[in-house]
Design a protein around this motif. Structure first.
Motif, PDB file in Angstrom:
ATOM      1  N   LYS A 171       3.773  -3.052   3.376  1.00 53.08           N
ATOM      2  CA  LYS A 171       3.527  -4.357   2.758  1.00 53.08           C
ATOM      3  C   LYS A 171       2.920  -5.288   3.809  1.00 53.08           C
ATOM      4  O   LYS A 171       3.418  -5.392   4.933  1.00 53.08           O
ATOM      5  CB  LYS A 171       4.816  -4.967   2.210  1.00 53.08           C
ATOM      6  CG  LYS A 171       4.622  -6.343   1.580  1.00 53.08           C
ATOM      7  CD  LYS A 171       5.937  -6.944   1.114  1.00 53.08           C
ATOM      8  CE  LYS A 171       6.462  -6.212  -0.100  1.00 53.08           C
ATOM      9  NZ  LYS A 171       7.670  -6.894  -0.666  1.00 53.08           N
ATOM     10  N   ILE A 172       1.848  -5.960   3.420  1.00 55.65           N
ATOM     11  CA  ILE A 172       1.133  -6.863   4.325  1.00 55.65           C
ATOM     12  C   ILE A 172       1.087  -8.247   3.690  1.00 55.65           C
ATOM     13  O   ILE A 172       0.740  -8.392   2.510  1.00 55.65           O
ATOM     14  CB  ILE A 172      -0.291  -6.363   4.588  1.00 55.65           C
ATOM     15  CG1 ILE A 172      -0.253  -4.970   5.237  1.00 55.65           C
ATOM     16  CG2 ILE A 172      -1.062  -7.349   5.465  1.00 55.65           C
ATOM     17  CD1 ILE A 172      -1.607  -4.305   5.338  1.00 55.65           C
ATOM     18  N   ILE A 173       1.446  -9.264   4.465  1.00 52.98           N
ATOM     19  CA  ILE A 173       1.385 -10.649   4.004  1.00 52.98           C
ATOM     20  C   ILE A 173       0.481 -11.418   4.962  1.00 52.98           C
ATOM     21  O   ILE A 173       0.730 -11.461   6.169  1.00 52.98           O
ATOM     22  CB  ILE A 173       2.783 -11.290   3.951  1.00 52.98           C
ATOM     23  CG1 ILE A 173       3.683 -10.512   2.973  1.00 52.98           C
ATOM     24  CG2 ILE A 173       2.685 -12.753   3.541  1.00 52.98           C
ATOM     25  CD1 ILE A 173       5.104 -11.032   2.902  1.00 52.98           C
ATOM     26  N   MET A 174      -0.586 -11.994   4.418  1.00 51.20           N
ATOM     27  CA  MET A 174      -1.578 -12.694   5.248  1.00 51.20           C
ATOM     28  C   MET A 174      -2.055 -13.933   4.519  1.00 51.20           C
ATOM     29  O   MET A 174      -1.773 -14.127   3.327  1.00 51.20           O
ATOM     30  CB  MET A 174      -2.761 -11.755   5.537  1.00 51.20           C
ATOM     31  CG  MET A 174      -3.372 -11.127   4.299  1.00 51.20           C
ATOM     32  SD  MET A 174      -4.575  -9.834   4.663  1.00 51.20           S
ATOM     33  CE  MET A 174      -4.847  -9.163   3.004  1.00 51.20           C
ATOM     34  N   TYR A 175      -2.806 -14.780   5.225  1.00 48.56           N
ATOM     35  CA  TYR A 175      -3.345 -15.995   4.604  1.00 48.56           C
ATOM     36  C   TYR A 175      -4.491 -16.524   5.456  1.00 48.56           C
ATOM     37  O   TYR A 175      -4.746 -16.035   6.569  1.00 48.56           O
ATOM     38  CB  TYR A 175      -2.252 -17.061   4.467  1.00 48.56           C
ATOM     39  CG  TYR A 175      -1.784 -17.633   5.782  1.00 48.56           C
ATOM     40  CD1 TYR A 175      -2.415 -18.743   6.359  1.00 48.56           C
ATOM     41  CD2 TYR A 175      -0.715 -17.068   6.472  1.00 48.56           C
ATOM     42  CE1 TYR A 175      -2.000 -19.260   7.572  1.00 48.56           C
ATOM     43  CE2 TYR A 175      -0.299 -17.577   7.686  1.00 48.56           C
ATOM     44  CZ  TYR A 175      -0.942 -18.678   8.233  1.00 48.56           C
ATOM     45  OH  TYR A 175      -0.529 -19.178   9.450  1.00 48.56           O
ATOM     46  N   SER A 176      -5.169 -17.511   4.934  1.00 48.35           N
ATOM     47  CA  SER A 176      -6.189 -18.216   5.698  1.00 48.35           C
ATOM     48  C   SER A 176      -5.767 -19.677   5.852  1.00 48.35           C
ATOM     49  O   SER A 176      -5.338 -20.296   4.878  1.00 48.35           O
ATOM     50  CB  SER A 176      -7.548 -18.156   5.003  1.00 48.35           C
ATOM     51  OG  SER A 176      -8.470 -19.033   5.639  1.00 48.35           O
ATOM     52  N   MET A 223       0.831  -1.194   0.000  1.00 52.45           N
ATOM     53  CA  MET A 223       0.000   0.000   0.000  1.00 52.45           C
ATOM     54  C   MET A 223       0.869   1.248   0.000  1.00 52.45           C
ATOM     55  O   MET A 223       1.886   1.321   0.692  1.00 52.45           O
ATOM     56  CB  MET A 223      -0.918  -0.016   1.232  1.00 52.45           C
ATOM     57  CG  MET A 223      -1.995   1.057   1.233  1.00 52.45           C
ATOM     58  SD  MET A 223      -3.118   0.849   2.645  1.00 52.45           S
ATOM     59  CE  MET A 223      -3.840  -0.765   2.270  1.00 52.45           C
ATOM     60  N   ASP A 224       0.463   2.240  -0.783  1.00 54.97           N
ATOM     61  CA  ASP A 224       1.165   3.522  -0.886  1.00 54.97           C
ATOM     62  C   ASP A 224       0.338   4.578  -0.153  1.00 54.97           C
ATOM     63  O   ASP A 224      -0.771   4.912  -0.581  1.00 54.97           O
ATOM     64  CB  ASP A 224       1.348   3.887  -2.358  1.00 54.97           C
ATOM     65  CG  ASP A 224       2.112   5.197  -2.545  1.00 54.97           C
ATOM     66  OD1 ASP A 224       2.449   5.850  -1.541  1.00 54.97           O
ATOM     67  OD2 ASP A 224       2.359   5.573  -3.714  1.00 54.97           O
TER      68      ASP A 224
END
Length: 217
Positions: free
Chosen positions: A173-178, A87-88
């Motif tokens: 920066k975001i790193i996610m998961y389910s 995201m900026d």
């Protein structure tokens, strides 16, 4: 008499030169820095049916429905599919200290349901950068959750990550998961920290003696 007056004036000047504890200014913490912000996914994202985000705008448009809604909620499909987005914020921001995921449908965390919607929670990763090239990870955060609504399909929560050490950044920066089939959420919000520095008003004895000695002569 003149010496005494000079001494008192000097002492008053010295004491006024030091900040008093408890009067540090707070950063603005109620403005969502991510509202309307541009962001981009890394390749490989798979959306579920009509809950896509091809224009890459839904997570920062300010629209937060009570339940999963087409055109507002974003559903990523695939068990353990890693979702990475950057995201900026438009310009460098100081003390970026809180990130909130709104409208998260997390039925997997409910032991009575064990549904097919989940979120990585404490395993979510955050990286910050001022130039969009060099990112540093910040994993020193406190996680909290709040249930906002529910329906027959799940619980909708706000997941908040509050960083103990805020960052100065333009890019996040975001790193996610389910851990199950679907990662479902409606919005990502970013706020400045509302923490303040503890400004000490203590002056060492040596400094006091030196200053008083200078005032007397």
């Amino acid at each position: 008499m003149k010496k005494r007056i000079c001494f008192l004036l000097a002492l008053a000047f010295v004491l006024c030169s030091f900040p008093v504890g408890g009067f540090a200014f707070e950063e603005t913490s109620d403005v969502n820095l991510a509202l309307g912000a541009e962001y981009a996914y890394e390749e490989g994202i798979v959306f579920k049916d009509l809950y896509g985000d091809d224009a890459q705008t839904l997570l920062t448009d300010g629209n937060i429905p009570d339940v999963e809604t087409e055109g507002s909620s974003v559903l990523f499909q695939g068990t353990y599919q890693v979702v990475s987005l950057t995201m900026d914020l438009g310009e460098d921001k100081e003390n970026v200290g809180r990130i909130v995921f709104r409208g998260v449908n997390d039925t997997y965390s409910d032991e009575n349901r064990m549904g097919n919607r989940g979120f990585s929670k404490e395993d979510t990763q955050f990286y910050f950068s001022t130039d969009g090239i060099n990112f540093e990870r910040n994993s020193d955060f406190v996680f909290s959750s709040e249930e906002k609504s529910n329906d027959m399909f799940g619980y909708y929560l706000d997941y908040t990550f509050s960083f103990n050490t805020p960052e100065n950044a333009r890019y996040v920066k975001i790193i996610m998961y389910s851990p199950v089939y679907i990662l479902s959420l409606a919005e990502i919000e970013i706020y400045q920290s509302d923490k303040t520095d503890d400004v000490s008003s203590e002056i060492s004895e040596e400094a006091k003696n030196n200053l008083l000695g200078q005032a007397l002569y």
